[in-house]
Design a protein around this motif. Sequence first.
Motif, PDB file in Angstrom:
ATOM      1  N   LEU A  19       0.829  -1.212   0.000  1.00  0.00           N
ATOM      2  CA  LEU A  19       0.000   0.000   0.000  1.00  0.00           C
ATOM      3  C   LEU A  19       0.857   1.254   0.000  1.00  0.00           C
ATOM      4  N   LEU A  20       1.886   1.265   0.874  1.00  0.00           N
ATOM      5  CA  LEU A  20       2.785   2.419   0.898  1.00  0.00           C
ATOM      6  C   LEU A  20       3.528   2.567  -0.425  1.00  0.00           C
ATOM      7  N   GLY A  21       3.877   1.448  -1.020  1.00  0.00           N
ATOM      8  CA  GLY A  21       4.567   1.468  -2.305  1.00  0.00           C
ATOM      9  C   GLY A  21       3.719   2.109  -3.391  1.00  0.00           C
ATOM     10  N   ALA A  22       2.405   2.000  -3.264  1.00  0.00           N
ATOM     11  CA  ALA A  22       1.516   2.618  -4.250  1.00  0.00           C
ATOM     12  C   ALA A  22       1.229   4.080  -3.907  1.00  0.00           C
ATOM     13  N   VAL A  23       1.082   4.375  -2.607  1.00  0.00           N
ATOM     14  CA  VAL A  23       0.687   5.719  -2.179  1.00  0.00           C
ATOM     15  C   VAL A  23       1.861   6.700  -2.213  1.00  0.00           C
ATOM     16  N   LEU A  24       3.019   6.284  -1.736  1.00  0.00           N
ATOM     17  CA  LEU A  24       4.159   7.201  -1.655  1.00  0.00           C
ATOM     18  C   LEU A  24       4.580   7.772  -3.013  1.00  0.00           C
ATOM     19  N   PRO A  25       4.724   6.960  -4.052  1.00  0.00           N
ATOM     20  CA  PRO A  25       5.077   7.555  -5.353  1.00  0.00           C
ATOM     21  C   PRO A  25       3.992   8.509  -5.870  1.00  0.00           C
ATOM     22  N   GLN A  26       2.738   8.159  -5.589  1.00  0.00           N
ATOM     23  CA  GLN A  26       1.649   9.033  -6.023  1.00  0.00           C
ATOM     24  C   GLN A  26       1.748  10.389  -5.334  1.00  0.00           C
ATOM     25  N   ARG A  27       2.011  10.397  -4.036  1.00  0.00           N
ATOM     26  CA  ARG A  27       2.158  11.656  -3.301  1.00  0.00           C
ATOM     27  C   ARG A  27       3.394  12.409  -3.775  1.00  0.00           C
ATOM     28  N   PHE A  28       4.477  11.684  -4.004  1.00  0.00           N
ATOM     29  CA  PHE A  28       5.699  12.311  -4.499  1.00  0.00           C
ATOM     30  C   PHE A  28       5.448  12.962  -5.864  1.00  0.00           C
ATOM     31  N   ASN A  29       4.764  12.249  -6.758  1.00  0.00           N
ATOM     32  CA  ASN A  29       4.469  12.789  -8.090  1.00  0.00           C
ATOM     33  C   ASN A  29       3.556  14.010  -8.004  1.00  0.00           C
ATOM     34  N   ALA A  30       2.579  13.979  -7.109  1.00  0.00           N
ATOM     35  CA  ALA A  30       1.683  15.123  -6.942  1.00  0.00           C
ATOM     36  C   ALA A  30       2.466  16.330  -6.436  1.00  0.00           C
ATOM     37  N   ARG A  31       3.348  16.091  -5.478  1.00  0.00           N
ATOM     38  CA  ARG A  31       4.172  17.177  -4.946  1.00  0.00           C
ATOM     39  C   ARG A  31       5.101  17.729  -6.033  1.00  0.00           C
ATOM     40  N   GLN A  32       5.666  16.835  -6.822  1.00  0.00           N
ATOM     41  CA  GLN A  32       6.564  17.260  -7.895  1.00  0.00           C
ATOM     42  C   GLN A  32       5.798  18.068  -8.950  1.00  0.00           C
ATOM     43  N   ARG A  33       4.582  17.638  -9.303  1.00  0.00           N
ATOM     44  CA  ARG A  33       3.768  18.391 -10.264  1.00  0.00           C
ATOM     45  C   ARG A  33       3.415  19.773  -9.719  1.00  0.00           C
ATOM     46  N   ALA A  34       3.115  19.855  -8.440  1.00  0.00           N
ATOM     47  CA  ALA A  34       2.798  21.149  -7.829  1.00  0.00           C
ATOM     48  C   ALA A  34       4.015  22.073  -7.874  1.00  0.00           C
ATOM     49  N   THR A  35       5.184  21.526  -7.588  1.00  0.00           N
ATOM     50  CA  THR A  35       6.420  22.318  -7.639  1.00  0.00           C
ATOM     51  C   THR A  35       6.694  22.792  -9.065  1.00  0.00           C
ATOM     52  N   GLU A  36       6.509  21.910 -10.037  1.00  0.00           N
ATOM     53  CA  GLU A  36       6.723  22.282 -11.436  1.00  0.00           C
ATOM     54  C   GLU A  36       5.727  23.348 -11.882  1.00  0.00           C
ATOM     55  N   ALA A  37       4.470  23.225 -11.435  1.00  0.00           N
ATOM     56  CA  ALA A  37       3.456  24.222 -11.785  1.00  0.00           C
ATOM     57  C   ALA A  37       3.806  25.579 -11.175  1.00  0.00           C
ATOM     58  N   GLU A  38       4.303  25.572  -9.940  1.00  0.00           N
ATOM     59  CA  GLU A  38       4.699  26.825  -9.290  1.00  0.00           C
ATOM     60  C   GLU A  38       5.873  27.463 -10.029  1.00  0.00           C
ATOM     61  N   LEU A  39       6.847  26.655 -10.418  1.00  0.00           N
ATOM     62  CA  LEU A  39       7.982  27.172 -11.183  1.00  0.00           C
ATOM     63  C   LEU A  39       7.528  27.729 -12.534  1.00  0.00           C
ATOM     64  N   ALA A  40       6.599  27.056 -13.189  1.00  0.00           N
ATOM     65  CA  ALA A  40       6.083  27.533 -14.471  1.00  0.00           C
ATOM     66  C   ALA A  40       5.345  28.867 -14.283  1.00  0.00           C
ATOM     67  N   ASP A  41       4.586  28.993 -13.192  1.00  0.00           N
ATOM     68  CA  ASP A  41       3.890  30.257 -12.909  1.00  0.00           C
ATOM     69  C   ASP A  41       4.884  31.381 -12.665  1.00  0.00           C
ATOM     70  N   ARG A  42       5.929  31.090 -11.901  1.00  0.00           N
ATOM     71  CA  ARG A  42       6.960  32.111 -11.649  1.00  0.00           C
ATOM     72  C   ARG A  42       7.651  32.526 -12.936  1.00  0.00           C
ATOM     73  N   ARG A  43       7.960  31.548 -13.769  1.00  0.00           N
ATOM     74  CA  ARG A  43       8.632  31.822 -15.040  1.00  0.00           C
ATOM     75  C   ARG A  43       7.713  32.667 -15.937  1.00  0.00           C
ATOM     76  N   ARG A  44       6.422  32.302 -15.998  1.00  0.00           N
ATOM     77  CA  ARG A  44       5.460  33.056 -16.802  1.00  0.00           C
ATOM     78  C   ARG A  44       5.342  34.491 -16.280  1.00  0.00           C
ATOM     79  N   SER A  45       5.258  34.649 -14.976  1.00  0.00           N
ATOM     80  CA  SER A  45       5.163  35.979 -14.371  1.00  0.00           C
ATOM     81  C   SER A  45       6.415  36.801 -14.682  1.00  0.00           C
ATOM     82  N   PHE A  46       7.572  36.172 -14.567  1.00  0.00           N
ATOM     83  CA  PHE A  46       8.835  36.846 -14.876  1.00  0.00           C
ATOM     84  C   PHE A  46       8.840  37.310 -16.335  1.00  0.00           C
TER      85      PHE A  46
END
Length: 173
Positions: A19-46
Amino acid sequence: MSDAIATAITAAAGLGGALLGAVLPQRFNARQRATEAELADRRRSFEERREAYTAMNRASEQFHTLLKDALHRMRDGVYLDEDRTRLEDSRREYRDRYAAAQMIVPLRIMEASRELNKVLAEVDAAAKRIDRGLARDGETVERLLVEVKQAEPRLVAMRTLMREDLGIRDRTT
């Protein structure tokens, strides 16, 4: 501990791991997508700010230059309709860039731009009055040429703030 209990513990651990093997990568990927989206927003704003600053700076410099040229041509008696048209087109472009920038640039840069705008607008209005033969008391081309020079340090101040906001630091040696 009996074999049955050990087997149950092992099975529970295996199930928990699965169960952890399935949930942890999913949470990691969601966190990584959020970080990438934030970086893209900053880049667009810049990029939006950089484009706005470039357009504002270009339009401000152009309007200032054409206004100064118009005053010289008025003084020399060679101010023509094409000069009026070119100056008016430049003023409109400047006004449009100023209005567009108001929506995305920080307040301190808009304040610097307002200081510049005040000088340019006052000189432009007085120049138009002189050109139409409706000059107010004390309004002369010579006085306006002195006043338009007040725009130069304001142009530099505005451009400096823009560069700082974009992270450009001038090196001093």
